[in-house]
Design a protein around this motif. Structure first.
Motif, PDB file in Angstrom:
ATOM      1  N   ARG A 194       0.830  -1.205   0.000  1.00 50.41           N
ATOM      2  CA  ARG A 194       0.000   0.000   0.000  1.00 50.41           C
ATOM      3  C   ARG A 194       0.867   1.258   0.000  1.00 50.41           C
ATOM      4  O   ARG A 194       0.622   2.204  -0.745  1.00 50.41           O
ATOM      5  CB  ARG A 194      -0.928   0.014   1.219  1.00 50.41           C
ATOM      6  CG  ARG A 194      -2.093  -0.952   1.129  1.00 50.41           C
ATOM      7  CD  ARG A 194      -3.162  -0.588   2.129  1.00 50.41           C
ATOM      8  NE  ARG A 194      -2.677  -0.605   3.497  1.00 50.41           N
ATOM      9  CZ  ARG A 194      -2.683  -1.680   4.294  1.00 50.41           C
ATOM     10  NH1 ARG A 194      -3.131  -2.832   3.826  1.00 50.41           N
ATOM     11  NH2 ARG A 194      -2.234  -1.606   5.528  1.00 50.41           N
ATOM     12  N   ALA A 195       1.886   1.249   0.846  1.00 45.47           N
ATOM     13  CA  ALA A 195       2.751   2.430   0.972  1.00 45.47           C
ATOM     14  C   ALA A 195       3.492   2.715  -0.330  1.00 45.47           C
ATOM     15  O   ALA A 195       3.670   3.876  -0.724  1.00 45.47           O
ATOM     16  CB  ALA A 195       3.747   2.226   2.110  1.00 45.47           C
ATOM     17  N   ARG A 196       3.915   1.675  -1.008  1.00 49.17           N
ATOM     18  CA  ARG A 196       4.696   1.847  -2.241  1.00 49.17           C
ATOM     19  C   ARG A 196       3.910   2.606  -3.302  1.00 49.17           C
ATOM     20  O   ARG A 196       4.486   3.353  -4.104  1.00 49.17           O
ATOM     21  CB  ARG A 196       5.116   0.473  -2.766  1.00 49.17           C
ATOM     22  CG  ARG A 196       6.031   0.533  -3.988  1.00 49.17           C
ATOM     23  CD  ARG A 196       6.424  -0.858  -4.428  1.00 49.17           C
ATOM     24  NE  ARG A 196       7.243  -0.830  -5.619  1.00 49.17           N
ATOM     25  CZ  ARG A 196       7.638  -1.908  -6.295  1.00 49.17           C
ATOM     26  NH1 ARG A 196       7.285  -3.111  -5.864  1.00 49.17           N
ATOM     27  NH2 ARG A 196       8.374  -1.800  -7.384  1.00 49.17           N
TER      28      ARG A 196
ATOM     29  N   PRO B  58       1.483   7.981  -2.697  1.00 48.23           N
ATOM     30  CA  PRO B  58       2.429   9.098  -2.589  1.00 48.23           C
ATOM     31  C   PRO B  58       2.351   9.841  -1.261  1.00 48.23           C
ATOM     32  O   PRO B  58       3.320  10.493  -0.858  1.00 48.23           O
ATOM     33  CB  PRO B  58       2.020  10.018  -3.754  1.00 48.23           C
ATOM     34  CG  PRO B  58       1.316   9.122  -4.719  1.00 48.23           C
ATOM     35  CD  PRO B  58       0.609   8.108  -3.868  1.00 48.23           C
ATOM     36  N   SER B  59       1.209   9.748  -0.567  1.00 49.11           N
ATOM     37  CA  SER B  59       1.055  10.472   0.692  1.00 49.11           C
ATOM     38  C   SER B  59       1.565   9.688   1.902  1.00 49.11           C
ATOM     39  O   SER B  59       1.633  10.234   3.005  1.00 49.11           O
ATOM     40  CB  SER B  59      -0.425  10.829   0.918  1.00 49.11           C
ATOM     41  OG  SER B  59      -1.211   9.649   1.101  1.00 49.11           O
ATOM     42  N   SER B  60       1.934   8.416   1.702  1.00 47.96           N
ATOM     43  CA  SER B  60       2.360   7.586   2.833  1.00 47.96           C
ATOM     44  C   SER B  60       3.752   7.984   3.316  1.00 47.96           C
ATOM     45  O   SER B  60       4.666   8.183   2.508  1.00 47.96           O
ATOM     46  CB  SER B  60       2.362   6.104   2.431  1.00 47.96           C
ATOM     47  OG  SER B  60       2.923   5.305   3.453  1.00 47.96           O
TER      48      SER B  60
END
Length: 220
Positions: free
Chosen positions: A116-118, A121-123
């Motif tokens: 999900r993080a990959r 862009p906001s992670s």
């Protein structure tokens, strides 16, 4: 008589307790179950002490993924080394895929968080997730080169990276499929990954424009 821990040893011990507590909660409840209050309570420390060791929950998640990733990459590289030593041993070849499959299935939330993080862009974990994926790809590509598929030019390097990235993505997909019950036999998943890997390497061999050492194939 027990020797008292030094200040640094005591601090490290508390940090490890927080990491173990967070991993246990993550495995049982998923990311939604994590909170500094819950992790601190499970570790047996005051919530305020959490921030002595980690900036926030995202920092703790990054450490969990980082430490687990380092151990996994080390185990995978050792398994590939053993497979190179005995190229005819199919069991060793399959082990190079069974290791990551089992690791993902032990702590599936870590993979889901990184995926999900990959792509978010906001992670706050995005940069780490991208670097982690690149590390798996680069290590795998280096191991392929060690089999004899040397990266003499940009085209060769690109194809080795593509194969490594594709196999890693397939490993993630089959592990998730196993967790979801669609692929109940983990050995079968490892067999499919072995076949995909061998097929991709044959492509490199057959399309080579110059002399290149033939890579050994498991079971042949």
């Amino acid at each position: 008589m027990t020797t008292p821990l030094s200040r640094s040893e005591a601090k490290d011990q508390t940090r490890r307790r927080l990491i173990r507590a967070a991993l246990a909660i993550l495995d049982q409840e998923g990311e939604a179950g994590l909170s500094t209050v819950k992790v601190a309570k499970a570790a047996g420390i005051a919530q305020s002490s959490f921030y002595v060791h980690f900036k926030d929950m995202q920092d703790l998640l990054r450490v969990l993924a980082e430490e687990g990733g380092e151990r996994l990459r080390g185990a995978m590289r050792e398994a590939r080394r053993k497979a190179r030593e005995e190229p005819g041993d199919l069991r060793r070849h399959r082990e190079t895929f069974r290791i990551p499959l089992e690791a993902i299935c032990r702590h599936p939330e870590l993979l889901r968080i990184q995926l999900r993080a990959r792509h978010d862009p906001s992670s706050s974990l995005r940069d780490f997730a991208v670097r982690s994926a690149a590390a798996y790809r680069d290590h795998h590509a280096a191991d392929l080169a060690a089999l004899g598929y040397t990266a003499d030019d940009e085209r060769d390097r690109r194809r080795l990276e593509m194969i490594a990235e594709g196999i890693n993505a397939a490993t993630n997909a089959l592990a998730i499929g196993h967790l979801e019950g669609r692929y109940p036999d983990l050995d079968e998943c490892a067999d499919i990954l072995t076949a995909l890997s061998r097929g991709a390497l044959r492509l490199l061999r057959h399309e080579s424009t110059g002399p290149r050492p033939a890579a050994p194939e498991a079971g042949e």
